[in-house]
Design an enzyme around this catalytic site. Structure first.
Site, mmCIF file in Angstrom:
data_model
loop_
_atom_site.group_PDB
_atom_site.id
_atom_site.type_symbol
_atom_site.label_atom_id
_atom_site.label_comp_id
_atom_site.label_asym_id
_atom_site.label_seq_id
_atom_site.Cartn_x
_atom_site.Cartn_y
_atom_site.Cartn_z
ATOM 1 N N ASP A 46 0.838 -1.199 0.000
ATOM 2 C CA ASP A 46 0.000 0.000 0.000
ATOM 3 C C ASP A 46 0.869 1.245 0.000
ATOM 4 O O ASP A 46 1.840 1.341 0.762
ATOM 5 C CB ASP A 46 -0.901 0.025 1.242
ATOM 6 N N TYR A 51 2.990 10.302 0.373
ATOM 7 C CA TYR A 51 4.158 9.829 1.099
ATOM 8 C C TYR A 51 5.438 10.336 0.436
ATOM 9 O O TYR A 51 5.977 9.723 -0.480
ATOM 10 C CB TYR A 51 4.177 8.301 1.174
ATOM 11 N N LYS A 77 -3.505 5.817 -3.399
ATOM 12 C CA LYS A 77 -4.560 6.715 -2.931
ATOM 13 C C LYS A 77 -4.700 7.919 -3.846
ATOM 14 O O LYS A 77 -3.795 8.229 -4.615
ATOM 15 C CB LYS A 77 -4.251 7.153 -1.495
#
Length: 336
Positions: A46, A51, A77
């Site tokens: 994931d 990030y 995401k």
């Protein structure tokens, strides 16, 4: 399709630390950590554009590019679009200020419209070096990033990202979608909608040994009633349950440190590792499909995989409940 049907195992790998969360790590160390996850049999990864402003996706993709695409499950995401231009001012990250100060310097646009969602997916595919994603989470439409404005962000996502991802799922482009958040309320609101319908959700930090009562009260019963699964993110509560000093992405306050000390005393008395207690507790709830701790050192992966199968005596869970360290209604492992 339920998350339990999609996911290849109960242990995945969360890549937030690969975006230089809290500290700068060399590319070699990041790559070695992903390789360690692979060698230990982990096949669920994931990540997110957030990030390190794309850094974690790039690092993860560089390793996964050497693996057969059909042998692993990949999720990322939407909600942040990474720009080519660099940030010159401090990032506005709500309660998470400074979280990725060592990541890429690129500006990020926080947007959940249909157009931004489609661009975010395309950009992630490029950074990851892959032709498809298995699952996509709508990222951080919650109070911790947006305060009182979070409901406006939620509405933007409902009319934008939710519909785009539902279409992509219905067209077979992705297998599933849901929310990836650090608060329960956005998921509760989503589950109360007539449409569109999510397949599951990633809940970070809200179903751990240190924080689970709120999720147990309302969210998880709703999820179970609708047969919606949960991926547990942040099972070590930002690191404090794995020997670190952070809780909720900040230095842990005195009250949390005291609670962790009590947990450590109990695990020591029963000869149990605190990592094993944390992972196995999070997975004991029937709605939990998988848990995804993060790491930046290969040795941590070995600890995580060992923790998942470590034998924990039932007396430990009995004493944990008696000490008031888990909620009365929290499901415990079968050997409790």
């Amino acid at each position: 399709m339920s998350l339990k049907e999609i996911l290849p195992g109960r242990l995945g790998f969360g890549t937030a630390p690969l975006g230089n969360m809290f500290r700068a790590i060399p590319d070699e160390e990041a790559h070695a950590t992903v390789e360690a996850a692979w060698s230990h049999g982990i096949r669920f990864y994931d990540t997110a554009p957030f990030y390190g402003a794309g850094l974690a996706e790039t690092r993860l993709g560089e390793v996964l590019a050497t693996k057969p695409r059909d042998t692993y499950v990949l999720s990322t995401k939407v909600g942040r679009v990474v720009l080519d231009e660099h940030e010159t001012a401090a990032r506005d990250l709500g309660e998470k200020g400074g979280l990725f100060e060592h990541g890429n310097p690129n500006k990020m646009v926080h947007e959940w419209t249909a157009e931004a969602t489609e661009r975010s997916v395309e950009d992630s595919l490029k950074r990851l070096g892959t032709d498809r994603l298995d699952m996509v989470w709508v990222h951080d439409i919650a109070q911790d990033f947006h305060g009182d404005e979070w409901l406006g962000k939620f509405e933007e996502a409902r009319t934008g990202a939710f519909r785009v991802l539902s279409r992509l799922r219905d067209e077979g482009v992705i297998k599933a979608w849901g929310l990836g958040v650090n608060r329960t309320e956005p998921i509760e609101l989503t589950l109360a909608l007539d449409e569109p319908r999510p397949d599951g959700f990633l809940l970070a930090g809200r179903y751990t040994l240190l924080d689970h009562e709120h999720a147990l009260t309302r969210l998880l019963p709703m999820a179970q009633a609708q047969n919606v699964d949960m991926v547990v993110g942040g099972p070590y509560s930002s690191g404090i349950l794995a020997g670190g000093t952070h809780f909720e992405y900040r230095k842990a306050p005195a009250g949390i440190i005291e609670r962790v000390d009590r947990l450590k005393a109990l695990t020591a008395r029963h000869g149990v590792s605190i990592k094993a207690a944390a992972l196995q507790f999070s997975l004991a709830h029937p709605a939990a499909a998988a848990v995804i701790p993060g790491a930046t050192r290969p040795s941590r992966i070995a600890e995580d995989t060992a923790a998942l199968t470590e034998t924990i005596p039932g007396a430990f869970w009995t004493d944990l409940r008696a000490a008031g360290l888990v909620g009365e209604s929290a499901p415990l492992p079968d050997n409790a």
